[in-house]
Motif scaffolding. Structure first.
Motif, PDB file in Angstrom:
ATOM      1  N   THR A 112     -12.395  18.272  19.447  1.00 20.83           N
ATOM      2  CA  THR A 112     -12.548  16.838  19.237  1.00 20.83           C
ATOM      3  C   THR A 112     -13.028  16.540  17.820  1.00 20.83           C
ATOM      4  O   THR A 112     -12.543  15.613  17.165  1.00 20.83           O
ATOM      5  N   PHE A 113     -13.992  17.323  17.333  1.00 23.27           N
ATOM      6  CA  PHE A 113     -14.456  17.153  15.953  1.00 23.27           C
ATOM      7  C   PHE A 113     -13.289  17.270  14.973  1.00 23.27           C
ATOM      8  O   PHE A 113     -13.106  16.427  14.084  1.00 23.27           O
ATOM      9  N   ILE A 114     -12.464  18.304  15.141  1.00 24.03           N
ATOM     10  CA  ILE A 114     -11.319  18.500  14.256  1.00 24.03           C
ATOM     11  C   ILE A 114     -10.298  17.381  14.444  1.00 24.03           C
ATOM     12  O   ILE A 114      -9.711  16.880  13.468  1.00 24.03           O
ATOM     13  N   GLY A 115     -10.091  16.957  15.696  1.00 24.21           N
ATOM     14  CA  GLY A 115      -9.147  15.882  15.957  1.00 24.21           C
ATOM     15  C   GLY A 115      -9.538  14.575  15.291  1.00 24.21           C
ATOM     16  O   GLY A 115      -8.691  13.835  14.787  1.00 24.21           O
ATOM     17  N   GLY A 148     -14.299  13.050   7.535  1.00 25.92           N
ATOM     18  CA  GLY A 148     -13.945  11.688   7.877  1.00 25.92           C
ATOM     19  C   GLY A 148     -14.272  11.325   9.312  1.00 25.92           C
ATOM     20  O   GLY A 148     -14.413  12.185  10.182  1.00 25.92           O
ATOM     21  N   ALA A 149     -14.383  10.024   9.560  1.00 27.39           N
ATOM     22  CA  ALA A 149     -14.554   9.470  10.898  1.00 27.39           C
ATOM     23  C   ALA A 149     -13.610   8.284  11.035  1.00 27.39           C
ATOM     24  O   ALA A 149     -13.068   7.782  10.036  1.00 27.39           O
ATOM     25  N   PHE A 150     -13.431   7.813  12.266  1.00 26.04           N
ATOM     26  CA  PHE A 150     -12.411   6.812  12.568  1.00 26.04           C
ATOM     27  C   PHE A 150     -13.047   5.764  13.460  1.00 26.04           C
ATOM     28  O   PHE A 150     -13.352   6.021  14.631  1.00 26.04           O
ATOM     29  N   GLY A 151     -13.288   4.553  12.911  1.00 22.38           N
ATOM     30  CA  GLY A 151     -14.018   3.521  13.624  1.00 22.38           C
ATOM     31  C   GLY A 151     -13.125   2.437  14.184  1.00 22.38           C
ATOM     32  O   GLY A 151     -12.869   1.424  13.517  1.00 22.38           O
ATOM     33  N   LEU A 152     -12.658   2.637  15.417  1.00 23.55           N
ATOM     34  CA  LEU A 152     -11.816   1.633  16.061  1.00 23.55           C
ATOM     35  C   LEU A 152     -12.525   1.014  17.277  1.00 23.55           C
ATOM     36  O   LEU A 152     -12.689  -0.205  17.360  1.00 23.55           O
ATOM     37  N   ILE A 190     -18.107   6.615  17.966  1.00 25.00           N
ATOM     38  CA  ILE A 190     -17.405   7.076  16.771  1.00 25.00           C
ATOM     39  C   ILE A 190     -17.855   8.494  16.413  1.00 25.00           C
ATOM     40  O   ILE A 190     -18.972   8.710  15.938  1.00 25.00           O
ATOM     41  N   GLY A 191     -16.979   9.464  16.665  1.00 24.96           N
ATOM     42  CA  GLY A 191     -17.288  10.860  16.367  1.00 24.96           C
ATOM     43  C   GLY A 191     -17.422  11.093  14.877  1.00 24.96           C
ATOM     44  O   GLY A 191     -16.705  10.493  14.063  1.00 24.96           O
ATOM     45  N   GLU A 238     -20.915  14.689  17.841  1.00 24.60           N
ATOM     46  CA  GLU A 238     -21.969  13.740  17.488  1.00 24.60           C
ATOM     47  C   GLU A 238     -21.381  12.339  17.360  1.00 24.60           C
ATOM     48  O   GLU A 238     -21.046  11.879  16.276  1.00 24.60           O
ATOM     49  N   ASN A 239     -21.268  11.669  18.509  1.00 27.20           N
ATOM     50  CA  ASN A 239     -20.804  10.271  18.521  1.00 27.20           C
ATOM     51  C   ASN A 239     -21.917   9.340  18.064  1.00 27.20           C
ATOM     52  O   ASN A 239     -23.093   9.644  18.252  1.00 27.20           O
TER      53      ASN A 239
END
Length: 413
Positions: A112-115, A148-152, A190-191, A238-239
């Motif tokens: 999940t971290f890599i994804g 990076g992280a992805f905030g949706l 947000i991971g 770590e969300n």
């Protein structure tokens, strides 16, 4: 019980882990990969067994992300493997799916971290960024130098983010005459957000009501990320809850090729099939642990693997894994053929995660009371399956995407 297949020549092998096919690859789908892809799979599998599996239970229990492994992941080419400008070698979508399976088979939290970093954040830049943005961000992200992280997702909006997104972006003129944006709102689940160098924030333009993407460099004034505690699934991810209060982003950090949620959906389509592959990996990890346990656990004077009901659980689990692999192989081939659509990846995600959920429950049941303890190898997969079942579109939402394609009628509201 190892399939009689030749090992990939020159591939590194970890003790007890064949560099050929996994036992759970009952029909030998891995053989469809090119020799270079198979060699890479063998290298990655050996690394995972050597570096990731040891300590995975401890990281899960402590709820800490394996950040110390980032350089190794980068060296193996796990970041941006589907992005032409930064990938280590030409590869197929089936290969990339297989890698998601391999990582999740050992540690779903690491997958999940890599994804999040590679699949969501990097693909958002690859799909929506200008050439200058891609050149600035993608190479260091591929090297693991920037995360990076992805905030949706938002506190009140998950499945309905396409229409319900509340985070706002307001354009204004800065004191120096340049264009800038002011972001306000909140994000949830947000991971990587607590330690990321850049967070892709999706916000609704107050002028035209369209969703746009922004590269929020860290640290940023008005941006706070608070780690979500007390989770019982994917604990080593770590969300964070994110709060955005008048966060200023220059126009140069707006993703220039994102013009609405349809463009966001392109990024999600690229990653949804990978999550289906990840679900297979979770099922495989539980199946392998249950099989080993069945052969070593003695009851009534013999290993429980000799009992009919135990064999039935194993056979049903392997059938679910095999059917899911077959579906995901095809949907990944369709991606390479530019024939995959939202409903194709949605069906794969829905099917694979449902079969995963059944498999991990069966494997937990096979172990009896020992199945709830981390030491016996299934408990972590059993718990992590719930998060994989839910993110990248719930089962219900993905079935509705398929249903819309079947009937031509949307049933979302």
């Amino acid at each position: 019980m190892t399939l009689a297949l030749d090992q990939t020549e020159g591939a590194e092998e970890a003790p007890g882990i064949p560099a050929a096919l996994l036992d759970a690859d009952f029909y030998g789908f891995q053989q469809r990969l090119t020799p270079a892809e198979q060699a890479s799979v063998a290298d990655i599998r050996a690394y995972l067994e050597r570096e990731v599996r040891p300590g995975a239970d401890e990281r899960w229990e402590a709820a800490t992300s394996p950040r110390h492994l980032i350089p190794g992941f980068a060296d193996l080419g796990l970041f941006g493997s589907g992005i032409e400008s930064v990938r280590h070698f030409e590869n197929s979508a089936v290969y990339r799916g297989w890698i998601a399976l391999e990582i999740a088979r050992v540690d779903p939290s690491t997958a999940t971290f890599i994804g999040v970093h590679s699949g969501l954040a990097m693909n958002a830049i690859a799909v929506g960024g200008s050439p200058a943005q891609q050149a600035e961000w993608l190479p260091p992200m591929a090297r693991g130098e920037l995360i990076g992280a992805f905030g949706l997702t938002e506190p009140l909006h998950g499945s309905d983010t396409a229409k319900g997104l509340e985070t706002t972006a307001t354009r204004r003129t800065a004191a120096d005459g340049s264009d800038e944006w002011v972001l306000n709102g909140a994000k949830r689940w947000i991971g990587n957000a607590g330690f990321a160098d850049v967070v892709v924030i999706w916000a609704r333009d107050t002028a035209d009501d369209q969703v746009k993407g922004f590269l929020v460099r860290q640290p940023a004034t008005g941006f706070t990320a608070t780690k979500i505690e007390r989770k019982q699934s994917l604990r080593a991810v770590e969300n964070a809850d994110i709060t955005l209060t008048d966060v200023v982003v220059p126009e140069s950090d707006r993703l220039q090729e994102i013009h609405g949620f349809r463009d966001v959906a392109i990024v999600l389509r690229l990653t949804r099939a990978d999550v289906a592959w990840q679900a297979i990996g979770v099922a495989v990890g539980a199946y392998e642990a249950a099989l080993a346990y069945a052969n070593s656990r003695v009851q009534f004077g013999k290993p429980i693997a000799s009992f009919q009901l135990v064999q039935q659980k194993l056979a049903d689990s392997l059938a679910d894994i095999t059917a899911s692999i077959a579906l995901c192989v095809r949907v990944s081939e369709m991606l390479d053929e530019d024939a995959q659509r939202d409903h194709h990846s949605a069906m794969a995600k829905a099917f694979a995660t449902r079969r995963m959920r059944d498999t991990v429950a069966r494997c937990r049941e096979l172990m009896g009371g020992n199945g709830i303890q981390l030491d016996h190898g299934v408990a972590r997969f059993f718990a992590d399956a719930e998060a994989v079942y839910t993110f990248e579109g719930t089962y219900d939402m993905n079935t509705l995407i398929v249903g819309r394609a079947i009937t031509g009628r949307a049933a979302f509201v």
